[in-house]
Write a protein that holds these residues in place. Structure first.
Motif, short mmCIF file in Angstrom:
data_model
loop_
_atom_site.label_atom_id
_atom_site.label_comp_id
_atom_site.label_asym_id
_atom_site.label_seq_id
_atom_site.Cartn_x
_atom_site.Cartn_y
_atom_site.Cartn_z
N ALA A 7 0.83 -1.21 0.00
CA ALA A 7 0.00 0.00 0.00
C ALA A 7 0.86 1.26 0.00
N VAL A 8 1.95 1.25 0.77
CA VAL A 8 2.87 2.39 0.78
C VAL A 8 3.52 2.54 -0.59
N ASN A 9 3.95 1.43 -1.18
CA ASN A 9 4.54 1.46 -2.52
C ASN A 9 3.59 2.12 -3.52
N ASP A 10 2.35 1.67 -3.53
CA ASP A 10 1.38 2.18 -4.49
C ASP A 10 1.15 3.68 -4.30
N LEU A 11 1.02 4.09 -3.05
CA LEU A 11 0.69 5.49 -2.78
C LEU A 11 1.87 6.40 -3.09
N VAL A 12 3.08 6.01 -2.69
CA VAL A 12 4.25 6.86 -2.96
C VAL A 12 4.54 6.92 -4.46
N ALA A 13 4.33 5.81 -5.16
CA ALA A 13 4.49 5.84 -6.61
C ALA A 13 3.53 6.85 -7.23
N ARG A 14 2.30 6.91 -6.72
CA ARG A 14 1.32 7.88 -7.23
C ARG A 14 1.79 9.31 -6.94
N ILE A 15 2.32 9.53 -5.74
CA ILE A 15 2.83 10.85 -5.37
C ILE A 15 3.96 11.28 -6.30
N GLU A 16 4.88 10.36 -6.58
CA GLU A 16 6.03 10.71 -7.41
C GLU A 16 5.64 10.91 -8.88
N ARG A 17 4.57 10.25 -9.31
CA ARG A 17 4.11 10.43 -10.70
C ARG A 17 3.35 11.75 -10.89
N SER A 18 2.89 12.34 -9.78
CA SER A 18 2.00 13.51 -9.87
C SER A 18 2.49 14.64 -8.98
N PRO A 19 3.67 15.21 -9.30
CA PRO A 19 4.24 16.22 -8.40
C PRO A 19 3.41 17.48 -8.26
N ASP A 20 2.58 17.80 -9.25
CA ASP A 20 1.79 19.03 -9.21
C ASP A 20 0.32 18.80 -8.85
N ASP A 21 -0.03 17.58 -8.50
CA ASP A 21 -1.43 17.29 -8.17
C ASP A 21 -1.81 17.99 -6.86
N PRO A 22 -2.95 18.67 -6.81
CA PRO A 22 -3.35 19.37 -5.58
C PRO A 22 -3.62 18.43 -4.41
N ARG A 23 -3.76 17.13 -4.70
CA ARG A 23 -3.99 16.15 -3.63
C ARG A 23 -2.69 15.63 -3.03
N ARG A 24 -1.56 16.11 -3.50
CA ARG A 24 -0.26 15.58 -3.08
C ARG A 24 -0.07 15.63 -1.55
N ALA A 25 -0.39 16.77 -0.93
CA ALA A 25 -0.20 16.90 0.52
C ALA A 25 -1.05 15.87 1.27
N GLU A 26 -2.27 15.66 0.83
CA GLU A 26 -3.13 14.67 1.47
C GLU A 26 -2.59 13.26 1.27
N TRP A 27 -2.09 12.97 0.08
CA TRP A 27 -1.51 11.66 -0.18
C TRP A 27 -0.29 11.42 0.71
N ILE A 28 0.51 12.45 0.90
CA ILE A 28 1.68 12.31 1.78
C ILE A 28 1.24 12.00 3.21
N ARG A 29 0.22 12.69 3.68
CA ARG A 29 -0.30 12.39 5.03
C ARG A 29 -0.80 10.95 5.11
N GLN A 30 -1.48 10.49 4.07
CA GLN A 30 -1.94 9.10 4.06
C GLN A 30 -0.77 8.12 4.07
N ALA A 31 0.27 8.43 3.30
CA ALA A 31 1.45 7.56 3.27
C ALA A 31 2.10 7.50 4.64
N PHE A 32 2.20 8.64 5.31
CA PHE A 32 2.81 8.65 6.64
C PHE A 32 1.97 7.85 7.64
N ALA A 33 0.66 7.93 7.52
CA ALA A 33 -0.20 7.15 8.41
C ALA A 33 0.01 5.66 8.19
N LEU A 34 0.18 5.24 6.95
CA LEU A 34 0.45 3.83 6.66
C LEU A 34 1.80 3.40 7.22
N VAL A 35 2.81 4.25 7.08
CA VAL A 35 4.13 3.93 7.61
C VAL A 35 4.07 3.80 9.13
N ARG A 36 3.36 4.70 9.79
CA ARG A 36 3.26 4.63 11.25
C ARG A 36 2.54 3.36 11.70
#
Length: 228
Positions: A96-125
């Motif tokens: 799940a972390v792989n999938d989400l971070v890959a999406r973040i890296e593919r979409s550097p200008d997406d307005p949802r990036r900050a929310e995706w990063i928070r979701q990735a951090f929650a998964l890591v924790r």
């Protein structure tokens, strides 16, 4: 899940086999990740510093997880009756972390990036908690201090040459993760080189990364066979 023993987060270095044991190495990486994620979320960093911090987090997350999947979880499946169930859950978290971070890296200008990063951090924790509370205590039960230090050395060798970027298509288990992940590790580390490296330096780094990663995986396999 029901914890079989005290979380490694609540034990000191002596109880966990010493500073070089796999349990202390894991806990140090987890603490470093936690501090970096907190900084990323809480500080108003300039864009350049924030990007550098994000890249440091990504590198640590994926090299750490690859080494776990190569060295630790095969051992856990051998020594724990519920190792298959436990590692399957953590592998799903890693995916799940792989999938989400890959999406973040593919979409550097997406307005949802900050929310995706928070979701990735929650998964890591969540992954950290599951490992420290559920999986790693079972290694403490199964192995003495000396073996925990040997496992730690094998894990560290693999982590030092593991992929540093998300690769959702790479299998989560050996030997598939090594067969597909080792070549990708070389390319990841080529991307991580400082700007300005010449073609000859990049070719040399690529070759060295491939050789080192292959050697690390051989070391991990041999270590797993000795300790299993």
């Amino acid at each position: 899940m029901t914890a079989p023993a005290v979380s490694i987060s609540e034990q000191d270095a002596d109880a966990l086999g010493g500073d070089d044991s796999i349990l202390m190495r894991q806990r140090r990486d987890h603490a470093r990740l936690d501090a970096m994620m907190n900084r990323c979320l809480s500080e108003d960093l300039p864009p350049g510093e924030l990007d550098a911090l994000w890249l440091d987090i990504v590198r640590l997350v994926f090299s750490h997880a690859f080494a776990e999947e190569t060295v630790l979880w095969p051992l856990l499946r051998r020594v724990s009756p519920d190792g298959e169930e436990l590692t399957r859950q953590v592998e799903a978290e890693h995916q799940a972390v792989n999938d989400l971070v890959a999406r973040i890296e593919r979409s550097p200008d997406d307005p949802r990036r900050a929310e995706w990063i928070r979701q990735a951090f929650a998964l890591v924790r969540q992954d950290i908690r599951d490992e420290e509370d559920e999986l790693l205590p079972r290694l403490r039960t199964a192995f003495d201090d000396r073996k925990l230090r040997r496992i730690g050395a094998a894990w560290e060798a693999v982590r030092a040459t593991a992929p540093t970027r998300p690769h959702p298509g790479v299998p989560r288990r050996p030997p598939g993760n090594a067969l597909r992940g080792v070549p990708l590790s070389a390319f990841d580390r080529l991307r991580d080189l400082a700007p300005g490296s010449g073609p000859a330096a990049r070719r040399a780094s690529l070759a060295a990364a491939g050789v080192a990663a292959g050697g690390a995986v051989v070391l991990a396999v041999r270590s797993a066979r000795r300790h299993g």
